[in-house]
Design a protein around this motif. Structure first.
Motif, PDB file in Angstrom:
ATOM      1  N   LYS A  85       0.788  -1.230   0.000  1.00  0.00           N
ATOM      2  CA  LYS A  85       0.000   0.000   0.000  1.00  0.00           C
ATOM      3  C   LYS A  85       0.826   1.288   0.000  1.00  0.00           C
ATOM      4  O   LYS A  85       0.276   2.378   0.085  1.00  0.00           O
ATOM      5  CB  LYS A  85      -0.961  -0.006   1.195  1.00  0.00           C
ATOM      6  N   GLU A  86       2.142   1.167  -0.121  1.00  0.00           N
ATOM      7  CA  GLU A  86       2.990   2.359  -0.072  1.00  0.00           C
ATOM      8  C   GLU A  86       3.242   2.926  -1.477  1.00  0.00           C
ATOM      9  O   GLU A  86       4.320   2.759  -2.052  1.00  0.00           O
ATOM     10  CB  GLU A  86       4.299   2.049   0.649  1.00  0.00           C
ATOM     11  N   TYR A  87       2.235   3.570  -2.015  1.00  0.00           N
ATOM     12  CA  TYR A  87       2.321   4.216  -3.328  1.00  0.00           C
ATOM     13  C   TYR A  87       1.361   5.394  -3.325  1.00  0.00           C
ATOM     14  O   TYR A  87       0.502   5.517  -2.441  1.00  0.00           O
ATOM     15  CB  TYR A  87       1.971   3.231  -4.454  1.00  0.00           C
TER      16      TYR A  87
END
Length: 198
Positions: A85-87
């Motif tokens: 989820k790191e975008y």
């Protein structure tokens, strides 16, 4: 249209298949999830990216906030061993909207609104569906996103956005861009003003 020159490679991924893709339905602004094949295609895209890039720390990851694009991005990142989820997401990367035609197949549209469908066939780039937007309008909202890219980037979005990008970089004319097939599970790599499927 003045072409955009990207200073870094862009890896453009169309979201994986949805049931509406399989049925030939116009999705546009509808938030349809991936199906099983779509999830496999997202994993395939990760494998292709792994072959193209050595290390992912220098890459920017940005995508459409629509569910099918987010799912694709998160599967891709997971397959690469990155936090799923790191975008970033950007509203301007949402799909072209088809207005009141969404949910219908092209066959149904041609049957229900034959005259409008014929007008669209003559000029897909500039045609605005009832309550929707044209490829030209889409390109205008995508342009600032491309102009703001400052490093190698993985961009997960939609078929319409990919067509707009091809026109914006000058790979094809706007009229041709509206007709280009955009594949799921493959990567459209843009480098030095040229685009190639990998």
């Amino acid at each position: 249209m003045t072409p955009i020159t990207l200073s870094h490679r862009l890896f453009l991924v169309r979201h994986g298949e949805t049931d509406w893709n399989r049925e030939g339905r116009l999705q546009g602004g509808q938030d349809i999830p991936l199906n099983a094949l779509g999830r496999e295609q997202a994993a395939e895209a990760a494998g292709r990216l792994r072959d193209l890039v050595q290390g992912y720390d220098g890459l920017d990851f940005i995508g459409s906030p629509m569910q099918r694009a987010r799912e694709t991005m998160e599967i891709l990142r997971h397959q690469l061993g990155l936090p799923p989820k790191e975008y970033r997401t950007d509203e301007r990367l949402k799909e072209l909207t088809f207005g009141k035609w969404e949910g219908f197949t092209w066959r149904e549209v041609r049957k229900a609104e034959r005259e409008l469908a014929l007008v669209r066939e003559r000029d897909k780039w500039n045609f605005v569906p009832p309550g929707g937007e044209s490829y030209k309008m889409l390109a205008e909202r995508v342009r600032p996103v491309l102009e703001g890219l400052s490093r190698e980037t993985v961009l997960v979005s939609h078929g319409g956005v990919a067509r707009a990008v091809l026109a914006l970089i000058g790979e094809v004319s706007p009229g041709e861009a509206a007709m280009v097939d955009i594949w799921q599970g493959k990567i459209l790599m843009i480098s030095s003003g040229k685009a190639a499927w990998v």
